[in-house]
Motif scaffolding. Structure first.
Motif, PDB file in Angstrom:
ATOM      1  N   UNK A 142       0.847  -1.177   0.000  1.00 36.39           N
ATOM      2  CA  UNK A 142       0.000   0.000   0.000  1.00 36.39           C
ATOM      3  C   UNK A 142       0.886   1.232   0.000  1.00 36.39           C
ATOM      4  N   UNK A 143       0.738   2.063  -1.008  1.00 37.50           N
ATOM      5  CA  UNK A 143       1.585   3.233  -1.169  1.00 37.50           C
ATOM      6  C   UNK A 143       0.717   4.484  -1.069  1.00 37.50           C
ATOM      7  N   UNK A 144       0.938   5.257  -0.044  1.00 37.54           N
ATOM      8  CA  UNK A 144       0.201   6.505   0.171  1.00 37.54           C
ATOM      9  C   UNK A 144       1.138   7.695   0.024  1.00 37.54           C
ATOM     10  N   UNK A 145       0.546   8.860  -0.160  1.00 35.51           N
ATOM     11  CA  UNK A 145       1.320  10.105  -0.279  1.00 35.51           C
ATOM     12  C   UNK A 145       2.458   9.953  -1.279  1.00 35.51           C
ATOM     13  N   UNK A 146       2.136   9.441  -2.425  1.00 29.94           N
ATOM     14  CA  UNK A 146       3.158   9.171  -3.429  1.00 29.94           C
ATOM     15  C   UNK A 146       3.842  10.451  -3.887  1.00 29.94           C
ATOM     16  N   UNK A 147       5.118  10.319  -4.178  1.00 30.00           N
ATOM     17  CA  UNK A 147       5.941  11.439  -4.618  1.00 30.00           C
ATOM     18  C   UNK A 147       6.520  11.123  -6.000  1.00 30.00           C
ATOM     19  N   UNK A 148       6.875  12.135  -6.763  1.00 30.82           N
ATOM     20  CA  UNK A 148       7.483  11.866  -8.073  1.00 30.82           C
ATOM     21  C   UNK A 148       8.710  10.964  -7.973  1.00 30.82           C
ATOM     22  N   UNK A 149       9.464  11.063  -6.893  1.00 26.35           N
ATOM     23  CA  UNK A 149      10.653  10.223  -6.749  1.00 26.35           C
ATOM     24  C   UNK A 149      10.321   8.763  -6.478  1.00 26.35           C
ATOM     25  N   UNK A 150       9.037   8.435  -6.290  1.00 26.49           N
ATOM     26  CA  UNK A 150       8.627   7.040  -6.169  1.00 26.49           C
ATOM     27  C   UNK A 150       8.436   6.393  -7.541  1.00 26.49           C
ATOM     28  N   UNK A 151       8.524   7.178  -8.594  1.00 31.93           N
ATOM     29  CA  UNK A 151       8.380   6.642  -9.945  1.00 31.93           C
ATOM     30  C   UNK A 151       9.445   5.591 -10.211  1.00 31.93           C
ATOM     31  N   UNK A 152       9.000   4.411 -10.602  1.00 33.96           N
ATOM     32  CA  UNK A 152       9.918   3.290 -10.810  1.00 33.96           C
ATOM     33  C   UNK A 152       9.120   2.083 -11.282  1.00 33.96           C
ATOM     34  N   UNK A 153       9.855   1.079 -11.706  1.00 35.78           N
ATOM     35  CA  UNK A 153       9.262  -0.239 -11.896  1.00 35.78           C
ATOM     36  C   UNK A 153       9.424  -0.979 -10.576  1.00 35.78           C
ATOM     37  N   UNK A 154       8.330  -1.500 -10.060  1.00 35.71           N
ATOM     38  CA  UNK A 154       8.327  -2.186  -8.773  1.00 35.71           C
ATOM     39  C   UNK A 154       8.306  -3.698  -8.999  1.00 35.71           C
ATOM     40  N   UNK A 155       9.179  -4.393  -8.267  1.00 37.08           N
ATOM     41  CA  UNK A 155       9.327  -5.836  -8.394  1.00 37.08           C
ATOM     42  C   UNK A 155       9.063  -6.497  -7.047  1.00 37.08           C
ATOM     43  N   UNK A 156       8.455  -7.675  -7.085  1.00 33.87           N
ATOM     44  CA  UNK A 156       8.353  -8.464  -5.864  1.00 33.87           C
ATOM     45  C   UNK A 156       9.389  -9.584  -5.919  1.00 33.87           C
ATOM     46  N   UNK A 157       9.835  -9.973  -4.757  1.00 26.29           N
ATOM     47  CA  UNK A 157      10.881 -10.975  -4.649  1.00 26.29           C
ATOM     48  C   UNK A 157      10.593 -11.889  -3.468  1.00 26.29           C
ATOM     49  N   UNK A 158      11.136 -13.097  -3.534  1.00 26.43           N
ATOM     50  CA  UNK A 158      10.910 -14.077  -2.475  1.00 26.43           C
ATOM     51  C   UNK A 158      12.178 -14.871  -2.218  1.00 26.43           C
ATOM     52  N   UNK A 159      12.312 -15.310  -0.972  1.00 31.29           N
ATOM     53  CA  UNK A 159      13.440 -16.174  -0.620  1.00 31.29           C
ATOM     54  C   UNK A 159      13.038 -17.040   0.557  1.00 31.29           C
ATOM     55  N   UNK A 160      13.679 -18.227   0.665  1.00 34.29           N
ATOM     56  CA  UNK A 160      13.335 -19.145   1.743  1.00 34.29           C
ATOM     57  C   UNK A 160      14.013 -18.821   3.061  1.00 34.29           C
ATOM     58  N   UNK A 161      14.815 -17.773   3.082  1.00 36.23           N
ATOM     59  CA  UNK A 161      15.491 -17.383   4.322  1.00 36.23           C
ATOM     60  C   UNK A 161      14.487 -16.912   5.374  1.00 36.23           C
ATOM     61  N   UNK A 162      14.929 -16.925   6.632  1.00 35.81           N
ATOM     62  CA  UNK A 162      14.068 -16.499   7.726  1.00 35.81           C
ATOM     63  C   UNK A 162      14.356 -15.073   8.176  1.00 35.81           C
TER      64      UNK A 162
END
Length: 122
Positions: free
Chosen positions: A80-100
């Motif tokens: 959830x992204x609120x109060x977005x700013x121009x500097x938040x402009x980007x391609x957003x990626x999700x990532x996963x790992x089995x680490x704890x």
């Protein structure tokens, strides 16, 4: 497989909610995170969440504005992204790992999804 969605073009101050859906193995086995890559910059860490959703970790620039969460029953993670700013402009990626242990480095994550574009106009 991970697939991010929910990006778009918004004005500064607006909100967006990104989703990351997973297929295959249940997401509950993985630590999850969001990263982003702005034009001309390297991929950077945004937020991470533990396997059970109890622990979270944010980069300083988004603290208080972004909230990472997960629904293991739906095999989905959110940002959830609120109060977005121009500097938040980007391609957003999700990532996963089995680490704890929550991690902020790209090399700590084994699995990556395709990104979703977020553009914030001033």
């Amino acid at each position: 497989q991970l697939q991010a969605s929910g990006g778009g073009v918004v004005q500064a101050g607006a909100s967006l909610r990104l989703s990351c859906a997973a297929s295959g193995r249940p997401l509950g086995y993985y630590m999850l995170a969001w990263f982003r890559r702005a034009p001309g910059k390297e991929r950077e860490f945004v937020a991470a969440i533990s396997r059970n959703g109890v622990d979270t970790y944010y980069t300083d620039s988004v603290k208080g504005r972004f909230t990472i969460s997960r629904d293991n029953a739906r095999n989905t993670m959110y940002l959830q992204m609120n109060s977005l700013k121009p500097e938040d402009t980007a391609v957003y990626y999700c990532a996963a790992d089995r680490a704890y242990t929550l991690a902020a480095a790209t090399h700590e994550y084994e699995y990556w999804g395709r990104g979703t574009q977020v553009t914030v106009s001033s």
